[in-house]
Design an enzyme around this catalytic site. Structure first.
Site, PDB file in Angstrom:
ATOM      1  N   SER A   1       0.791  -1.214   0.113  1.00  0.00           N
ATOM      2  CA  SER A   1      -0.088  -0.091   0.125  1.00  0.00           C
ATOM      3  C   SER A   1       0.852   1.311   0.105  1.00  0.00           C
ATOM      4  O   SER A   1       1.907   1.323   0.502  1.00  0.00           O
ATOM      5  CB  SER A   1      -1.059  -0.037   1.263  1.00  0.00           C
ATOM      6  OG  SER A   1      -1.451   1.231   1.557  1.00  0.00           O
TER       7      SER A   1
ATOM      8  N   TYR B   1      -2.408  -0.088  10.248  1.00  0.00           N
ATOM      9  CA  TYR B   1      -2.568  -0.579   8.884  1.00  0.00           C
ATOM     10  C   TYR B   1      -1.404  -0.507   8.189  1.00  0.00           C
ATOM     11  O   TYR B   1      -0.788  -1.417   7.666  1.00  0.00           O
ATOM     12  CB  TYR B   1      -3.946  -0.114   8.190  1.00  0.00           C
ATOM     13  CG  TYR B   1      -3.863  -0.636   6.585  1.00  0.00           C
ATOM     14  CD1 TYR B   1      -4.000  -1.850   6.362  1.00  0.00           C
ATOM     15  CD2 TYR B   1      -3.803   0.204   5.914  1.00  0.00           C
ATOM     16  CE1 TYR B   1      -3.948  -2.254   5.018  1.00  0.00           C
ATOM     17  CE2 TYR B   1      -3.507  -0.131   4.565  1.00  0.00           C
ATOM     18  CZ  TYR B   1      -3.818  -1.387   4.208  1.00  0.00           C
ATOM     19  OH  TYR B   1      -3.794  -1.801   2.658  1.00  0.00           O
TER      20      TYR B   1
ATOM     21  N   LYS C   1       1.760  -3.376   6.731  1.00  0.00           N
ATOM     22  CA  LYS C   1       2.262  -3.496   5.500  1.00  0.00           C
ATOM     23  C   LYS C   1       3.665  -3.157   5.323  1.00  0.00           C
ATOM     24  O   LYS C   1       4.630  -3.975   4.563  1.00  0.00           O
ATOM     25  CB  LYS C   1       1.486  -2.466   4.592  1.00  0.00           C
ATOM     26  CG  LYS C   1       0.103  -2.835   4.243  1.00  0.00           C
ATOM     27  CD  LYS C   1      -0.187  -4.100   3.555  1.00  0.00           C
ATOM     28  CE  LYS C   1      -1.622  -4.431   3.127  1.00  0.00           C
ATOM     29  NZ  LYS C   1      -1.820  -5.638   2.463  1.00  0.00           N
TER      30      LYS C   1
END
Length: 344
Positions: free
Chosen positions: A124, A148, A152
């Protein structure tokens, strides 16, 4: 030999399954359906006229995952599975570290045990630190601002360490910007559970009357109209990028990292106006205060993907909105309603 697609029932995963099948690949899908629907797999089968072997398996269940590898001869893995809502990750970070990081650890261990050492990983643009220019290259400073994004980033580091330990690993890391749109058939699209976290499905639900108003956070950024600017990429273009990355891991070793975006930015108000043109209706919105952590501008420099993978996003913003609106009209309540209708 087959391709294992983890999270293949999700938004990007299901579109990638279509592109894989249309490109002649055999595939197997593993998904725990926590944020997706079996209906998307059925739609993939209808669109491609091909059967998709499916296992309802959570990557945290390493034994069940291992049994999938015992039943199939895998060539490579495309790894989508994980939880992905930025806001939720700040409220429940343990869920994100457990699902995303631990799930990937389990997957990598099972892959290593079965000598399947080729992976395309769904990362991402949230791994990047804010840039003064707003343009992100693969060399930009990293520094995720939410749990989040940090999961990643941790997984990217994990994969680099894994590759350094054994040069037979071949891994492509794809940093997405903002996937939107839907398949042109209108039969698969983004089906968020509850209130959408992303802008375009939110706009689509307001256009359809399901939600009352679009909330626009911030009107005082240094942008064309004061609202935040982002890089939106059609999900089918994104899916095709995975096919290109799969070709890459077949013929190389080590870790390669690519931005997948259009290289263009659109503001929130530009997105609303584009959707109004496509839907032929006004979309009400309300200006609210900026949200913490939001930046003015963020879009990709996708030149590395073009040079090394031969990948370019070709669908423009009008086509993105048209396809998203077609999906929204066909499934105003998402797959849940269609599944209920199929029972009668």
């Amino acid at each position: 030999m087959a391709i294992l697609v983890t999270g293949g029932a999700g938004f990007i995963g299901s579109h990638t399954c279509i592109e894989l099948l249309n490109s002649g690949y055999d595939l197997v899908v593993v998904d725990n359906l926590s944020n997706s629907s079996m209906a998307s797999i059925k739609k993939v089968e209808e669109i491609t006229a091909k059967k998709v072997p499916f296992y309802n398996v959570d990557l945290l269940d390493k034994d069940s995952l291992g049994s999938v590898f015992l039943h199939h001869d895998f060539e490579s893995v495309i790894h989508f599975a994980g939880v992905k809502a930025v806001g939720e990750s700040t409220q429940n970070p343990l869920k994100y570290y457990q699902n995303n990081v631990m799930g990937t650890l389990n997957l990598c261990e099972v892959m290593q045990n079965h000598k399947v050492l080729k992976m395309v990983f769904s990362s991402s643009a949230t791994v990047y630190s804010p840039s003064a220019s707003g343009i992100m290259t693969e060399e930009n400073l990293l520094g995720a601002s939410n749990p989040y994004g940090r999961t990643k980033l941790m997984i990217e580091e994990l994969l680099k360490d894994l590759s350094a330990s054994n040069n037979n690993w071949s891994i492509s890391i794809l940093r997405y910007f903002n996937p939107i749109g839907a398949h042109s058939s209108g039969q698969i699209g983004e089906d968020p559970k509850g209130t959408p976290n992303n802008l375009l499905p939110y706009i689509a639900q307001v256009a359809s009357g399901k939600l009352p108003i679009v909330r626009v956070y911030g009107i005082d950024y240094d942008t064309i109209d004061g609202t935040g600017v982002r890089d939106y990429v059609h999900v089918v273009d994104l899916a095709k990028g995975h096919i290109k990355a799969l070709d890459k891991v077949k013929t190389s070793n080590g870790v390669s990292i690519y931005n997948l975006g259009t290289g263009k930015g659109y503001s929130v108000l530009e997105m609303i106006r584009a959707f109004e043109r496509v839907a032929d209706r006004k979309i009400p919105y309300k200006i609210e205060a900026r949200r913490d952590g939001d930046v003015a501008i963020c879009y990709a420099d996708p030149s590395k993907a073009m040079l090394e993978l031969g990948w370019v996003a070709v669908r423009d913003i009008e086509e993105m909105c048209e396809d998203a609106w077609r999906w929204q009209k066909n499934y105003p309540e998402g797959y849940t309603m269609s599944e209920m209708m199929n029972k009668f």
